[in-house]
Write an enzyme that holds these catalytic residues in place. Structure first.
Site, PDB file in Angstrom:
ATOM      1  N   SER A 247     -27.155 -48.963  24.923  1.00 21.36           N
ATOM      2  CA  SER A 247     -26.766 -49.709  23.752  1.00 21.36           C
ATOM      3  C   SER A 247     -26.171 -48.913  22.481  1.00 21.36           C
ATOM      4  O   SER A 247     -25.588 -48.047  22.477  1.00 21.36           O
ATOM      5  CB  SER A 247     -27.447 -50.878  23.481  1.00 21.36           C
ATOM      6  OG  SER A 247     -26.761 -52.049  22.936  1.00 21.36           O
ATOM      7  N   ASP A 474     -21.352 -57.225  31.135  1.00 22.97           N
ATOM      8  CA  ASP A 474     -21.918 -56.993  29.972  1.00 22.97           C
ATOM      9  C   ASP A 474     -21.614 -57.831  28.930  1.00 22.97           C
ATOM     10  O   ASP A 474     -20.531 -57.851  28.486  1.00 22.97           O
ATOM     11  CB  ASP A 474     -22.102 -55.397  29.604  1.00 22.97           C
ATOM     12  CG  ASP A 474     -23.042 -55.372  28.639  1.00 22.97           C
ATOM     13  OD1 ASP A 474     -23.560 -55.977  27.465  1.00 22.97           O
ATOM     14  OD2 ASP A 474     -23.820 -54.136  28.936  1.00 22.97           O
ATOM     15  N   HIS A 504     -26.838 -57.083  30.113  1.00 24.65           N
ATOM     16  CA  HIS A 504     -26.721 -55.847  29.295  1.00 24.65           C
ATOM     17  C   HIS A 504     -27.279 -54.744  30.057  1.00 24.65           C
ATOM     18  O   HIS A 504     -28.571 -54.744  29.926  1.00 24.65           O
ATOM     19  CB  HIS A 504     -27.136 -56.151  27.753  1.00 24.65           C
ATOM     20  CG  HIS A 504     -26.969 -55.046  26.903  1.00 24.65           C
ATOM     21  ND1 HIS A 504     -25.771 -54.671  26.675  1.00 24.65           N
ATOM     22  CD2 HIS A 504     -27.714 -54.828  25.898  1.00 24.65           C
ATOM     23  CE1 HIS A 504     -25.761 -54.071  25.603  1.00 24.65           C
ATOM     24  NE2 HIS A 504     -27.107 -53.881  25.236  1.00 24.65           N
TER      25      HIS A 504
END
Length: 535
Positions: A247, A474, A504
């Site tokens: 991320s 995602d 995610h």
């Protein structure tokens, strides 16, 4: 309803930014802009790539059994040993507060590690950043330790609290009581008075951060965190940085590669931030991404017929029920946990938290069903998991750190008028999350530190191959970001791999194809073919 520590860790680790609008002071992390390389303060100290700031690369770390995480790190118990009995060890590393003055004041960065299983075949230390920005690596890595156990065959697993986070000169802003009030407030104003109040709340938050942490606020940006990682791999005894960024950690990894291309070892970027988007584009992308995830959830729920607890025979009807609930909560909150109520903003936060993983869709279904019946406890607990609130009412410092890092990075400062002009596009992208993310554009308005860039430069000519993994489903870091990152890193550097899944991230999905490709590269040096697709 007791908040699951694993869910809380998963939600925070999953976030590219702690997904909350203005009163939660977030959503200004995904930065970008059209075009190629951007001039920025990244260039500062780039010539020092192989130097030791203030001689700190020669420092010796003292590793000890890990204590229980501090309140700033999220609290809880000391991490248990891994299944084979390997203990978690913790230490602190000194780093310059200001890399422009490497011989000056230092700060301590909190580290955690689990030693490699096979010392004779050990490659080095694999350093993780789990995202946020604001996630405590010291708290998060043990929560996911078994997920990465295959990689421990040849690496020490290492993570850290980036500067400004948790145990690393953690940014302090408002009290627990003030944060409770902030999260309960209306983050989608419907009048000029409410909009002015929202801006004033943000200014109040910024003043509190300045009062309590003004000394470190100018130095918590991503470029300095990248310099910390370069110092870290030297202190850990590695000639190169072996890295796994997730991320926001992918942006950190890209910035590192730009600053120190010759020091990049085997590196994996998963759930990828688009480095070419400015904050408006990134926020709009997230609105679309979360709406896509909600669409997929609603369709799945409707397809199960009577087994789905939510009314509606189609996905659209299921979503209409969720929107209706949020509209009712705006007018009249319902009982939540203890004396706390579930407001529209908290409910939206809870819904967002449950969309990070397909595994938490059942919690979303249950939470919405119970809230329809007047019980907001589960959706409130889900919101708490993303807001960093523990069961005892204490908050970690993830919200403060998220804001401080984002605003040290991003130059953009939006006015009320600019934000209101953009709201129709956000609402078009998502009826549920549009207002929520649109008003979040103002998170850095009034921040005391000027930002470093509109978009970061991640070009890294000459760096070793970096495996870039995008998940087509995602919600937080839409798939297009992975392709953009691979292209921006440069030809022969960014190697794009696609996972056709939900949630995610990709490696943490458990998909064997993804995990085998990652393991093959990190453990054996086998670079997957560019364009590899995992299903």
């Amino acid at each position: 309803m007791r908040t699951s520590p694993a869910l809380r860790a998963a939600a925070l680790a999953a976030t590219v930014t702690v997904l909350l609008p203005l009163s939660a002071c977030s959503e200004n992390n995904d930065k970008g802009g059209p075009g190629g390389p951007h001039s920025s303060p990244l260039a500062a100290n780039a010539a020092d790539a192989n130097s030791s700031p203030g001689g700190l690369a020669s420092q010796k770390l003292t590793w000890k059994p890990c204590p229980a995480p501090s309140a700033a790190q999220g609290g809880g118990k000391a991490p248990s040993p891994l299944p084979d009995g390997t203990p978690w060890e913790c230490s602190f590393m000194k780093a310059p507060l200001d890399y422009a003055n490497p011989g000056g004041e230092t700060i301590e960065l909190a580290l955690i590690r689990a030693r490699a299983k096979n010392p004779d075949k050990r490659i080095g230390s694999l350093i993780f950043n789990f995202g946020g920005p604001g996630a405590s690596g010291v708290s998060t890595l043990p929560a996911f330790g078994t997920d990465y156990d295959k990689l421990r065959t040849r690496y020490d697993l290492v993570s850290f609290d980036p500067r400004g986070v948790g145990g690393s000169a953690g940014v302090e802003c408002e009290t627990d009581q003030q944060l409770d009030a902030r999260f309960e407030s209306d983050d989608t104003p419907d009048s000029d008075t409410e909009a002015d109040a929202l801006v004033q709340d943000a200014k109040t938050f910024a003043l509190a951060c300045t009062k309590n942490s003004g000394r470190v606020l100018p130095y918590v940006g991503t470029a300095n965190a990248a310099r910390d990682m370069d110092l870290m791999h030297q202190v850990l005894g590695d000639k190169k940085l072996y890295y796994f960024g997730i991320s926001y950690g992918t942006e950190l990894g890209g910035v590192y590669a730009h600053l120190f291309p010759k020091n990049v070892g085997r590196s994996v970027l998963d759930a990828v931030v688009n480095p070419t988007q400015d904050s408006e584009q990134a926020s709009l992308g997230q609105a679309k991404g979360f709406q896509l995830a909600l669409d997929n959830f609603a369709k799945d729920c409707a397809a199960r017929g009577d087994a789905c607890k939510l009314p509606g025979s189609t996905g659209k009807e299921v979503e209409q029920g969720i929107s209706g609930l949020l509209n009712r909560l705006e007018k009249k909150p319902i009982p939540g946990l203890g004396n706390r109520q579930l407001t529209q903003t908290l409910a939206t936060t809870g819904i967002a938290a449950s969309l990070y993983s397909k595994e938490t869709w059942p919690l979303l279904e249950q939470g919405v069903d119970e809230a329809d019946g007047g019980n907001g406890a589960l959706l409130l607990a889900l919101a708490d998991s993303l807001n960093g609130r523990s069961e005892d009412g204490h908050y970690d410092n993830s919200i403060a750190a998220n804001t401080a890092i984002n605003c040290a990075d991003s130059k953009e400062r939006f006015t009320i008028q600019q934000t209101e002009a953009k709201l129709p596009e956000f609402l078009s992208a998502s009826k549920v999350f549009g207002d929520y993310l649109g008003w979040g554009l103002m998170a850095c308005t009034g921040w005391p530190v000027a930002g470093a860039w509109v978009t970061p430069d991640v070009s890294a000519p000459g760096a070793a191959p970096t495996l870039v993994i995008g998940n087509t489903g995602d919600p937080a870091t839409p798939y297009a970001g992975a392709r953009a990152m691979a292209d921006a890193l440069g030809k022969g550097v960014g190697v794009l791999m696609t996972y056709e899944g939900q949630g995610h991230g990709s490696y943490n999905s458990g998909n064997a194809c993804v995990q085998n490709a990652v393991g093959g590269y990190l453990l054996e040096g086998r670079v997957p073919a560019a364009g590899t697709i995992c299903k």
